[in-house]
Design an enzyme around this catalytic site. Structure first.
Site, short mmCIF file in Angstrom:
data_model
loop_
_atom_site.label_atom_id
_atom_site.label_comp_id
_atom_site.label_asym_id
_atom_site.label_seq_id
_atom_site.Cartn_x
_atom_site.Cartn_y
_atom_site.Cartn_z
CB CYS A 111 -8.68 18.19 -71.95
SG CYS A 111 -9.47 17.53 -73.43
CG HIS A 249 -6.47 14.73 -70.09
ND1 HIS A 249 -7.83 14.69 -69.92
CD2 HIS A 249 -6.27 14.87 -71.43
CE1 HIS A 249 -8.43 14.81 -71.09
NE2 HIS A 249 -7.51 14.91 -72.03
CG ASN A 279 -10.37 13.11 -73.93
OD1 ASN A 279 -10.72 13.74 -72.93
ND2 ASN A 279 -9.54 13.60 -74.82
#
Length: 361
Positions: A111, A249, A279
């Site tokens: 990520c 994030h 996500n």
């Protein structure tokens, strides 16, 4: 002194939307359960390969910057869901763009991949190796998702965004960063089925088993991102009040809120779009950054803080001084091919795995 200004930005979101209600048709879940735990209402499922998402994103970013693809000197593609591991993802994008003189490399820190890629490109510009770069963060996680696992399939989505960096004498772009990794806990987030450890197994392409220890990941994510933010601010002798916007994030709304609280930044100065996309791993920060610019949340000379966390367990925070322009120099007609299926139909195809060819295109 040379800096690397962000002069172009662009995103590419697949059109097919998978809602919480869609997930409830094949999982033991519902909208209230997902929303209350994650803040996610829907996510995107891509009908095209990652290369296509990266190409459209990069072309939009280049048009925004007014930079000809032929003049691009470096492409850095941040992702963990490659179309192919060999050759790399960035070389395919180089070919599509016609950026014949560009060096091309991938960065995989899950990520955090886009932000680690931003660090790499920034360093190469500031040391004079190249004068410009296209940095992409993109994922097609849907192709590798264990769609029967409620603990992870409700969380993730597909998407992509890119920025253009160009050398400048003005103090802007990436001013400071803090990178790290809690490798002692890397076992808490593992996708079994991706990598040579699983080569030659009698496993259908895309068939994976996700190990996802949510509570431990939550704790480490908050500590890692908040700590990185504090280090970056201290290194520049800044306080949370100096930050105009935090673009974190987008893994989980609870994580975002906890990081903001620890970092001392009110949620009014935190950009959130996790409800729209879930996500998207490496794509979350660049997509959110592009949307923050588009929505007027980023103004000329804004100080923007970008924290992230991912498998590994990698963490980071990046401090960016925005430039003097928040509107594109130009646009492009480049777009994705039409999608003739719903997101639920696309997911159904992943779940059926009908093809006898494990390397189907």
């Amino acid at each position: 002194m040379t800096y690397a200004a962000i002069t172009g930005w662009g995103k590419c979101m697949p059109p097919a939307i998978l809602s919480n209600q869609d997930l409830a048709t094949f999982l033991d879940t519902n909208d209230e359960w997902i929303t209350s735990r994650t803040g996610i209402k829907e996510r995107r499922v891509s009908h095209v390969h990652l290369e296509e998402l990266g190409y459209v994103s990069a072309m939009r970013a280049l048009a925004c910057a007014g930079l000809d693809p032929a003049d691009v000197e470096l492409i850095v593609f941040g992702t963990c869901s490659f179309d192919d591991q060999v050759p790399n993802q960035a070389s395919g994008l180089q070919l599509r763009l016609g950026a014949r003189k560009a060096a091309s490399m991938d960065v995989n820190t899950a990520c955090t991949s886009f932000l680690y890629a931003l660090s790499a490109a920034n360093a190469l510009i500031r040391t004079g190796v190249v004068r410009n770069a296209v940095v992409v963060g993109g994922e097609r996680v849907s192709a590798f998702m264990d769609w029967q696992n409620r603990g992870v399939s409700v969380l993730f989505g597909d998407g992509c965004a890119a920025v253009v960096l160009q050398a400048t004498d003005r103090e802007e772009g990436l001013l400071a960063e803090r990178l790290g990794c809690d490798s002692d806990a890397r076992h808490t987030l593992v996708v079994e089925g991706m990598g040579t450890r699983y080569a030659n197994f009698t496993r259908t392409y895309g068939d994976t088993n996700w190990i996802f220890e949510g509570q431990e990941i939550f704790k480490r994510a908050v500590i890692g991102m908040a700590g990185a933010c504090a280090d970056v601010l201290a290194g520049r002798h800044l306080t949370p009040d100096d930050i105009d916007l935090v673009v974190p994030h987008q893994a989980n709304l609870r994580i975002i809120e906890a990081v903001a609280k620890r970092a001392g930044v009110p949620m009014e100065r935190v950009f959130v779009n996790v409800h729209r996309y879930g996500n998207m791993s490496a794509a979350t920060v660049p997509v959110a950054l592009v949307e923050a610019v588009e929505e007027g949340r980023v103004q000329p000379d804004s100080l923007v803080l970008l924290p992230a966390f991912g498998a590994g367990l990698t963490w980071c925070a990046h401090l960016v001084r925005w430039g003097g322009r928040v509107t594109p120099k130009g646009t492009t007609d480049v777009d994705l091919p039409p999608c003739d299926k719903t997101a639920l139909e696309l997911v159904g195809e992943f779940m059926q795995k009908k093809s006898a060819d494990p390397y189907r295109r």
